[in-house]
Write a protein that holds these residues in place. Structure first.
Motif, PDB file in Angstrom:
ATOM      1  N   GLY A 112      -5.465   5.742   5.257  1.00 24.74           N
ATOM      2  CA  GLY A 112      -5.654   5.586   6.696  1.00 24.74           C
ATOM      3  C   GLY A 112      -6.547   4.441   7.113  1.00 24.74           C
ATOM      4  O   GLY A 112      -7.245   3.839   6.300  1.00 24.74           O
ATOM      5  N   GLU A 113      -6.491   4.133   8.405  1.00 18.25           N
ATOM      6  CA  GLU A 113      -7.303   3.059   8.981  1.00 18.25           C
ATOM      7  C   GLU A 113      -8.441   3.703   9.784  1.00 18.25           C
ATOM      8  O   GLU A 113      -8.207   4.264  10.858  1.00 18.25           O
ATOM      9  CB  GLU A 113      -6.404   2.174   9.869  1.00 18.25           C
ATOM     10  CG  GLU A 113      -7.130   1.195  10.760  1.00 18.25           C
ATOM     11  CD  GLU A 113      -8.161   0.324  10.042  1.00 18.25           C
ATOM     12  OE1 GLU A 113      -7.822  -0.362   9.068  1.00 18.25           O
ATOM     13  OE2 GLU A 113      -9.332   0.340  10.472  1.00 18.25           O
ATOM     14  N   THR A 141      -0.013   4.302   0.846  1.00 14.86           N
ATOM     15  CA  THR A 141      -0.211   5.073   2.075  1.00 14.86           C
ATOM     16  C   THR A 141       0.636   4.501   3.212  1.00 14.86           C
ATOM     17  O   THR A 141       1.153   5.231   4.056  1.00 14.86           O
ATOM     18  CB  THR A 141      -1.693   5.052   2.498  1.00 14.86           C
ATOM     19  OG1 THR A 141      -2.481   5.472   1.395  1.00 14.86           O
ATOM     20  CG2 THR A 141      -1.951   5.957   3.671  1.00 14.86           C
ATOM     21  N   GLY A 142       0.751   3.172   3.207  1.00 11.68           N
ATOM     22  CA  GLY A 142       1.493   2.491   4.265  1.00 11.68           C
ATOM     23  C   GLY A 142       2.955   2.908   4.355  1.00 11.68           C
ATOM     24  O   GLY A 142       3.571   2.814   5.426  1.00 11.68           O
ATOM     25  N   CYS A 154       0.827  -1.214   0.000  1.00 10.52           N
ATOM     26  CA  CYS A 154       0.000   0.000   0.000  1.00 10.52           C
ATOM     27  C   CYS A 154       0.857   1.258   0.000  1.00 10.52           C
ATOM     28  O   CYS A 154       1.783   1.393   0.809  1.00 10.52           O
ATOM     29  CB  CYS A 154      -0.902  -0.016   1.230  1.00 10.52           C
ATOM     30  SG  CYS A 154      -1.866   1.495   1.449  1.00 10.52           S
ATOM     31  N   GLY A 158      -9.952   5.353   1.530  1.00  9.19           N
ATOM     32  CA  GLY A 158      -8.849   6.209   1.122  1.00  9.19           C
ATOM     33  C   GLY A 158      -7.650   5.966   2.022  1.00  9.19           C
ATOM     34  O   GLY A 158      -7.419   4.852   2.475  1.00  9.19           O
ATOM     35  N   SER A 175      -8.592  -2.935   8.221  1.00  2.23           N
ATOM     36  CA  SER A 175      -7.582  -3.981   8.095  1.00  2.23           C
ATOM     37  C   SER A 175      -7.790  -5.045   9.177  1.00  2.23           C
ATOM     38  O   SER A 175      -7.053  -6.011   9.224  1.00  2.23           O
ATOM     39  CB  SER A 175      -6.202  -3.345   8.243  1.00  2.23           C
ATOM     40  OG  SER A 175      -6.144  -2.672   9.484  1.00  2.23           O
TER      41      SER A 175
HETATM   42 FE1  SF4 Z   1      -2.897   0.937   3.518  1.00  4.47          FE
HETATM   43 FE2  SF4 Z   1      -5.183   0.166   4.760  1.00  4.47          FE
HETATM   44 FE3  SF4 Z   1      -2.839  -1.104   5.202  1.00  4.47          FE
HETATM   45 FE4  SF4 Z   1      -3.179   1.343   6.126  1.00  4.47          FE
HETATM   46  S1  SF4 Z   1      -4.293  -0.478   6.734  1.00  4.47           S
HETATM   47  S2  SF4 Z   1      -1.343   0.569   5.128  1.00  4.47           S
HETATM   48  S3  SF4 Z   1      -4.385   2.258   4.458  1.00  4.47           S
HETATM   49  S4  SF4 Z   1      -3.999  -0.998   3.277  1.00  4.47           S
END
Ligand code: SF4
Ligand code: SAH
Length: 324
Positions: A145-146, A109-110, A107, A143, A179
């Motif tokens: 974030g968690e 964003t990660g 990801c 989008g 997640s």
């Molecule tokens: Fe990306 Fe969702 Fe994992 Fe966060 S929890 S790193 S936003 S996939």
């Protein structure tokens, strides 16, 4: 745009003003106080000077999807995506945090880490930005974030989106993707809301899942599925399990077999998502996806393959921000 500041300014005004202003912003969708002709000129001038309605952003048009890179008041950036469907619906994929602390290896964003949580207002503003362009009918928290690590602000945003003085978007048209934050799912089960729940699964066993999603070490599969079952018992609602198809990582028939074993339950649905390559992984080819899907179907699992529910080919959030 700063809603709390606007409400603060209206405190010295007659009570009905606040309702009037809410209607102007969220239903008439004015972008400029000059259009607020129902307000006295002096108030309009004051608001214009001190509370601009502008939402700072850059828009990227990619045909059926519009991506917005939004600049927050402290200069941090988030992204939101609008997906237009062929049947007149349009879904906004909203961010719940700036970045994300969970560092899933696939990801974008990660890779950023967590900068901060978004306020409820900042979440609602993402929808407002797109409402100004077209009628938004659905919302997904997929989008950046968690969402369950910013639980209260996300819930408060949902109540606002729901509220008839604001956008009046029905709970059933809103989905949260997690997640697998167990405390969040537990709380969510007690909300008495019709909001849809999706779980990002992406792997059928702990070994692989922990490698792709480090959060699995804290909340292993068995525990996540247990809390999902409690949720289903309580709410009688379907749960969507998202499964990214990543080439030679999780797309083998062995994986499909393992997946079928844990997904064979009433009200479980699997959604296969085409991976949008952002780093070291590649997307599975369509033949492999087809075989994987057919195996699950043969086992009696309810499978869909909708891009719109996750982040399809062009809509992966986090990429604009990390590219910048
Ligand atoms: Fe990306 Fe969702 Fe994992 Fe966060 S929890 S790193 S936003 S996939
Ligand atoms: N943090 C939450 C919600 C945001 S991520 C979660 O993980 O569920 C929303 C969805 O987009 C998740 O299913 C995530 O796995 C998926 N996703 C992340 N990176 C992606 C990519 N490059 N291509 C396609 N989907 C991606």
């Amino acid at each position: 745009m700063n809603l709390s500041l606007i409400e603060e300014k209206l405190k010295s005004q007659p009570k009905y003003r606040i309702k009037q202003v809410r209607k102007l912003i969220f239903q008439d969708l004015i972008e400029d106080w000059d259009k607020a002709s129902v307000l006295p000129l002096s108030l309009r001038e004051e608001l214009k000077k001190e509370c601009p309605l502008e939402i700072k952003h850059k828009m990227f048009d990619e045909g059926n999807t519009l991506k917005a890179l939004i600049e927050l008041s402290d200069g941090l950036k988030i992204e939101s995506v609008l997906m237009k469907h062929t049947d007149n619906r349009s879904t906004v994929c909203v961010s719940s945090q700036v970045g994300c602390p969970l560092a899933c290896s696939f990801c974008a964003t990660g890779t950023m880490g967590l900068k901060r949580n978004l306020t409820s207002e900042e979440i609602v503003s993402q929808v407002l930005l797109f409402m100004r362009i077209c009628k938004v009918t659905n919302i997904v928290f997929m989008g950046m974030g968690e969402p369950f690590l910013n639980y209260d602000n996300v819930m408060s945003a949902i109540h606002t989106l729901n509220n008839s003085e604001y956008f009046n978007i029905g709970s059933r048209k809103i989905s949260i993707s997690t997640s697998g934050i167990i405390e969040g799912i537990e709380k969510f089960a007690n909300e008495d809301l019709q909001v849809n729940l999706s779980i990002s699964l992406h792997a059928p066993n702990d070994e692989l899942r922990s490698r792709l999603m480090p959060v699995n070490k804290k909340y292993p599969l068995k525990d996540v599925l247990k809390v999902v079952d409690d949720y289903i018992l309580k709410t009688k609602r379907k749960v969507m399990f998202e499964y990214l198809m990543i080439r030679e990582e999780n797309d083998s028939i062995e994986c499909a077999k393992e997946l079928a074993l844990i997904m064979k339950k009433p009200l479980y649905m699997v959604n296969l998502i085409i991976y949008n390559p952002t780093g070291k992984f590649k997307a599975s080819d369509s033949k492999t996806i087809k075989k994987f899907k057919e195996y699950l179907e043969k086992e009696g699992i309810f499978v869909t393959q909708r891009y719109e529910f996750g982040r399809g080919i062009k809509a992966a959030c986090g990429q604009l921000v990390t590219e910048e």
